[in-house]
Scaffold this motif. Sequence first.
Motif, mmCIF file in Angstrom:
data_model
loop_
_atom_site.group_PDB
_atom_site.id
_atom_site.type_symbol
_atom_site.label_atom_id
_atom_site.label_comp_id
_atom_site.label_asym_id
_atom_site.label_seq_id
_atom_site.Cartn_x
_atom_site.Cartn_y
_atom_site.Cartn_z
ATOM 1 N N SER A 1 0.413 -1.343 -0.135
ATOM 2 C CA SER A 1 0.133 0.016 -0.207
ATOM 3 C C SER A 1 0.959 1.311 0.194
ATOM 4 C CB SER A 1 -1.172 0.124 1.089
ATOM 5 O OG SER A 1 -1.410 -1.413 1.488
ATOM 6 N N ASP A 2 1.745 0.706 0.257
ATOM 7 C CA ASP A 2 3.013 2.512 0.456
ATOM 8 C C ASP A 2 2.713 3.201 -0.618
ATOM 9 O OD1 ASP A 2 3.782 0.827 2.089
ATOM 10 O OD2 ASP A 2 6.132 1.061 1.765
ATOM 11 N N ASP A 3 2.528 3.430 -2.119
ATOM 12 C CA ASP A 3 2.322 3.844 -3.122
ATOM 13 C C ASP A 3 0.968 5.150 -3.256
ATOM 14 O OD1 ASP A 3 5.130 3.330 -4.203
ATOM 15 O OD2 ASP A 3 4.116 1.878 -5.450
ATOM 16 N N GLU B 1 1.090 8.640 -2.536
ATOM 17 C CA GLU B 1 -0.257 9.188 -3.072
ATOM 18 C C GLU B 1 -1.212 9.701 -2.518
ATOM 19 O OE1 GLU B 1 -3.191 8.628 -6.838
ATOM 20 O OE2 GLU B 1 -1.799 6.987 -6.264
ATOM 21 N N TYR B 2 -1.610 9.767 -1.613
ATOM 22 C CA TYR B 2 -2.549 10.391 -0.939
ATOM 23 C C TYR B 2 -2.192 11.254 0.457
ATOM 24 C CZ TYR B 2 -5.803 10.944 3.625
ATOM 25 O OH TYR B 2 -6.680 11.374 4.719
ATOM 26 N N VAL B 3 -0.961 11.284 0.546
ATOM 27 C CA VAL B 3 -0.147 12.342 1.876
ATOM 28 C C VAL B 3 0.221 13.585 0.764
ATOM 29 C CG1 VAL B 3 1.973 12.509 2.823
ATOM 30 C CG2 VAL B 3 0.272 10.667 3.626
ATOM 31 N N ASP C 1 8.620 11.989 4.034
ATOM 32 C CA ASP C 1 9.224 10.850 5.342
ATOM 33 C C ASP C 1 8.490 9.933 5.679
ATOM 34 O OD1 ASP C 1 11.462 10.853 7.326
ATOM 35 O OD2 ASP C 1 9.540 11.554 8.775
ATOM 36 N N ILE C 2 9.430 8.774 6.061
ATOM 37 C CA ILE C 2 8.497 7.445 5.821
ATOM 38 C C ILE C 2 9.262 7.112 7.356
ATOM 39 C CG2 ILE C 2 7.614 4.933 6.028
ATOM 40 C CD1 ILE C 2 7.645 5.895 2.596
ATOM 41 N N LYS C 3 8.270 6.596 8.258
ATOM 42 C CA LYS C 3 9.148 6.349 9.741
ATOM 43 C C LYS C 3 8.340 4.939 10.030
ATOM 44 C CE LYS C 3 10.243 9.472 12.404
ATOM 45 N NZ LYS C 3 10.465 10.422 13.303
#
Length: 223
Positions: free
Chosen positions: A166-168, A172-174, A212-214
């Motif tokens: 679901s990352d992509d 896209e949502y963010v 950013d992804i954490k």
Amino acid sequence: MMNLFLSGGGDKEQSEMIDKEFVETLDLTKPMLYIPIAMQGEVPYEGCYKWIHNVFNPLGINEIEMWTDLEAKSLEDLSTFSSIYIGGGNTFNLLNDLRETGFDKILKEYVDNNGIVYGGSAGAIVLGRDILTSSHMDPNHTDLMTFEGLNCFGGYSIWCHYENSSDDSIKEYVNKYGYSVIALPEETGVFLHDGIVRVAGSSPATIFREGDIKVINPDEIVK
């Protein structure tokens, strides 16, 4: 002081660690209120009631009251309960029912007055900033034109049933809406207490912000 428990969904075994922490905060002399209306048209309420008892009776909650009609309910009506559990199903239907009955305002006031609320899947998503995080799995059969949730969770939108695939879609949502996302696998939850968000369960939560992804492991604090 808010007391919110959100889980990514899943079955009884996947949510057990989160459920236990939730139960530890409750006054077990009072009944828990269960709101399964997101399941309307998908699963009979009798089946929902059986499911909630199967989950929480072994953990010490023996008295559970179920509301399937939120019309004419008041904040005073909630005073007899230890907590509210809002179950999963169709997120658009759930938010639409909350708004049409005015229960969204009552629920927000309950939260703001230290009421304890557990949201599972759709029940978690409506407590976030925006419910379009559910649009990949829930059809919108309602007349909803705005998709703002109750925004009880520090401005984050909530993505449930999270998998790496679901990352992509989340990025896209963010980028499209500008809202940060807490993504929860089915065996993961987050607790909000005294303004502090802590991850629980057996797998990490993932925080998506612009650029950013954490990854936040269980028992760690979301900063």
